[in-house]
Design a protein around this motif. Structure first.
Motif, PDB file in Angstrom:
ATOM      1  N   GLU A 132       0.803  -1.223   0.000  1.00 16.30           N
ATOM      2  CA  GLU A 132       0.000   0.000   0.000  1.00 16.30           C
ATOM      3  C   GLU A 132       0.837   1.275   0.000  1.00 16.30           C
ATOM      4  OE1 GLU A 132      -3.346   0.163   2.562  1.00 16.30           O
ATOM      5  OE2 GLU A 132      -3.368  -2.022   2.795  1.00 16.30           O
ATOM      6  N   PRO A 133       1.664   1.437  -1.023  1.00 12.98           N
ATOM      7  CA  PRO A 133       2.496   2.642  -1.057  1.00 12.98           C
ATOM      8  C   PRO A 133       1.667   3.888  -1.329  1.00 12.98           C
ATOM      9  CG  PRO A 133       2.676   1.456  -3.120  1.00 12.98           C
ATOM     10  CD  PRO A 133       1.835   0.601  -2.210  1.00 12.98           C
ATOM     11  N   ARG A 134       2.171   5.030  -0.889  1.00 13.85           N
ATOM     12  CA  ARG A 134       1.546   6.303  -1.265  1.00 13.85           C
ATOM     13  C   ARG A 134       1.890   6.611  -2.724  1.00 13.85           C
ATOM     14  NH1 ARG A 134      -2.430   9.244   0.427  1.00 13.85           N
ATOM     15  NH2 ARG A 134      -1.670   9.470   2.553  1.00 13.85           N
ATOM     16  N   ARG A 155      18.523   5.865 -14.002  1.00  6.61           N
ATOM     17  CA  ARG A 155      18.479   4.651 -14.825  1.00  6.61           C
ATOM     18  C   ARG A 155      17.568   3.594 -14.217  1.00  6.61           C
ATOM     19  NH1 ARG A 155      23.083   4.103 -18.184  1.00  6.61           N
ATOM     20  NH2 ARG A 155      24.389   5.946 -18.054  1.00  6.61           N
ATOM     21  N   ASN A 156      16.434   3.434 -14.843  1.00  3.11           N
ATOM     22  CA  ASN A 156      15.548   2.314 -14.530  1.00  3.11           C
ATOM     23  C   ASN A 156      15.306   2.151 -13.021  1.00  3.11           C
ATOM     24  OD1 ASN A 156      13.904   0.169 -15.194  1.00  3.11           O
ATOM     25  ND2 ASN A 156      15.555  -1.322 -15.017  1.00  3.11           N
ATOM     26  N   VAL A 157      14.859   3.220 -12.399  1.00  5.17           N
ATOM     27  CA  VAL A 157      14.633   3.185 -10.951  1.00  5.17           C
ATOM     28  C   VAL A 157      13.186   2.801 -10.637  1.00  5.17           C
ATOM     29  CG1 VAL A 157      14.445   4.627  -8.873  1.00  5.17           C
ATOM     30  CG2 VAL A 157      16.495   4.746 -10.307  1.00  5.17           C
ATOM     31  N   SER A 158      13.028   1.819  -9.774  1.00  8.33           N
ATOM     32  CA  SER A 158      11.710   1.433  -9.276  1.00  8.33           C
ATOM     33  C   SER A 158      11.741   1.526  -7.757  1.00  8.33           C
ATOM     34  CB  SER A 158      11.369  -0.003  -9.693  1.00  8.33           C
ATOM     35  OG  SER A 158      11.220  -0.067 -11.096  1.00  8.33           O
ATOM     36  N   LEU A 159      10.764   2.211  -7.192  1.00 10.02           N
ATOM     37  CA  LEU A 159      10.791   2.477  -5.753  1.00 10.02           C
ATOM     38  C   LEU A 159       9.404   2.881  -5.283  1.00 10.02           C
ATOM     39  CD1 LEU A 159      12.539   3.046  -3.154  1.00 10.02           C
ATOM     40  CD2 LEU A 159      12.748   5.399  -3.968  1.00 10.02           C
ATOM     41  N   ASP A 160       9.012   2.403  -4.115  1.00 10.58           N
ATOM     42  CA  ASP A 160       7.760   2.850  -3.501  1.00 10.58           C
ATOM     43  C   ASP A 160       8.051   3.855  -2.394  1.00 10.58           C
ATOM     44  OD1 ASP A 160       6.178   1.223  -5.042  1.00 10.58           O
ATOM     45  OD2 ASP A 160       6.091  -0.402  -3.557  1.00 10.58           O
ATOM     46  N   ILE A 161       7.119   4.797  -2.229  1.00  8.19           N
ATOM     47  CA  ILE A 161       7.179   5.759  -1.123  1.00  8.19           C
ATOM     48  C   ILE A 161       6.022   5.407  -0.200  1.00  8.19           C
ATOM     49  CG2 ILE A 161       7.136   8.224  -0.498  1.00  8.19           C
ATOM     50  CD1 ILE A 161       9.340   7.701  -2.535  1.00  8.19           C
ATOM     51  N   LEU A 219       0.556   8.189  -7.933  1.00 13.31           N
ATOM     52  CA  LEU A 219       0.221   8.725  -6.616  1.00 13.31           C
ATOM     53  C   LEU A 219      -1.158   8.183  -6.275  1.00 13.31           C
ATOM     54  CD1 LEU A 219       0.426  10.693  -4.179  1.00 13.31           C
ATOM     55  CD2 LEU A 219      -0.429  12.503  -5.683  1.00 13.31           C
ATOM     56  N   ASP A 220      -1.235   7.388  -5.211  1.00  8.93           N
ATOM     57  CA  ASP A 220      -2.496   6.730  -4.857  1.00  8.93           C
ATOM     58  C   ASP A 220      -3.127   6.062  -6.073  1.00  8.93           C
ATOM     59  OD1 ASP A 220      -2.472   7.232  -2.133  1.00  8.93           O
ATOM     60  OD2 ASP A 220      -3.335   9.228  -2.401  1.00  8.93           O
ATOM     61  N   GLY A 221      -2.292   5.389  -6.831  1.00  8.41           N
ATOM     62  CA  GLY A 221      -2.784   4.601  -7.960  1.00  8.41           C
ATOM     63  C   GLY A 221      -3.013   5.378  -9.247  1.00  8.41           C
ATOM     64  N   VAL A 222      -2.838   6.699  -9.219  1.00  2.58           N
ATOM     65  CA  VAL A 222      -3.086   7.510 -10.420  1.00  2.58           C
ATOM     66  C   VAL A 222      -1.760   7.915 -11.054  1.00  2.58           C
ATOM     67  CG1 VAL A 222      -4.060   9.691 -11.272  1.00  2.58           C
ATOM     68  CG2 VAL A 222      -5.245   8.381  -9.488  1.00  2.58           C
TER      69      VAL A 222
END
Ligand SMILES: Nc1ncnc2c1ncn2[C@@H]1O[C@H](COP(=O)(O)OP(=O)(O)OP(=O)(O)O)[C@@H](O)[C@H]1O
Ligand SMILES: [Mg+2]
Length: 299
Positions: free
Chosen positions: A49-51, A68-74, A115-118
């Motif tokens: 459930e990331p923001r 370069r190809n960064v994937s990350l959750d906040i 952001l919140d799925g959008v």
């Protein structure tokens, strides 16, 4: 030792995949050495459930490949610190999160940021309300050349968040209180914001950001121009603000990162090398590059 690596095409991103063939481990420490060819991030870049969620983000300045190809959750209600040597693209990445890079002509961002799925890069997204939802506090406090009151009231006025003077007074007072500045300025709200001390100006900028009701606050080295006392006031404030907001903070101070954040992301030359719980990153990093940086071997 089982290395936790994330693959960009992993269909189950919350599960740590097995180590890849490109991974080389130090026989003695078990730390991951250079696996830059595959550009995998070590650790837990993804959370439940990331923001905000970033997937396969690349940033270019003209033909220069920056991020370069960064994937990350906040995460929600927590602080993520972004650390790394100077010029490793921390600010560049932070600016992706509220489309501030749109203001740089030669800058191009690809990938998905939600952001919140959008999808915030959807062409129907208006960046003005987006930047209210994902506010930003800069390295150098930058109050407007207006009164303390008007600095805070500026955003709510633009976004129509107060119907009358009484409502606006309340927004201004609440925001200044949350930023821990009210008691110091309540008797001089009509004086210029630029007349405050550096630490007060930074709290004024935080109040201005809070006033428009953000969900995420991005902070790019917010204390680097402040003395230790002002810094500690801002750090206490960050700790309190996380109860309501998600915060992503870029800092060069590893002490600050360990004091204020719950997760830490280590960047190196545009790559996201490692992400994990802050305590783990600073006591037992899994990647040799992270270890070298936190022990001061470079950067
Ligand atoms: N507006 C811009 N136009 C062109 N290149 C840029 C721009 N902003 C940043 N860059 C380049 O992107 C790279 C990363 O810069 P960035 O400011 O994101 O690094 P940083 O990690 O925040 O560094 P620092 O710790 O010194 O603030 C640098 O090589 C820089 O020259
Ligand atoms: Mg920077």
């Amino acid at each position: 030792m089982e290395a936790q690596l994330k693959h960009q095409d992993d269909p189950t991103p919350n599960r740590a995949p097995a180590a890849s063939a490109a991974t080389v481990e130090d026989q003695k420490t078990g730390r991951i050495l250079y696996s830059r060819d595959s550009r995998e991030t070590v650790g837990e870049a993804f959370i439940d459930e990331p923001r905000m969620s970033c997937r396969n983000v690349d940033v270019y300045y003209d033909d220069k490949h920056a991020i370069r190809n960064v994937s990350l959750d906040i995460g929600r209600n927590q602080v993520i610190a972004m650390i790394g040597p100077s010029g490793c693209d921390k600010s560049t990445f932070l600016r992706c999160l509220n489309r501030m890079n749109d203001t740089i002509d030669i800058c191009r961002v690809t990938g998905q940021i939600h952001l919140d799925g959008v999808d915030i890069y959807d062409r129907h997204i208006d960046v003005v309300p987006l930047r209210a939802r994902v506010g930003m506090v800069f390295q150098k406090p930058n109050p407007f050349p207006k009164s303390i009151y008007d600095n805070v009231a500026y955003g709510p006025r633009i976004h129509g968040l107060a119907q009358n003077k009484a409502e606006m007074d309340e927004v201004v007072e609440t925001s200044l209180r949350r930023a821990g500045l009210w008691d110091e300025v309540k008797d001089r709200l009509d004086q210029p914001g630029t007349g405050l001390s550096g630490g007060q100006q930074q709290r004024l900028c935080i109040a201005r950001t809070i006033a428009v009701g953000p969900e995420v606050i991005l902070m790019d080295e917010p204390c680097s121009a402040l003395d230790p006392i002002a810094t500690s006031i801002i750090e206490d404030l960050i700790d309190e603000l996380k109860q309501q907001f998600s915060i992503a903070i870029v800092t060069h101070s590893m002490q600050q990162a360990s004091r204020v954040s719950q997760r830490t992301a280590y960047f190196h030359l545009g790559d996201l090398i490692e992400v994990g719980e802050t305590a783990q990153i600073f006591t037992n990093p899994r990647h040799q590059l992270t270890q070298d940086y936190i022990t001061g071997r470079f950067g």
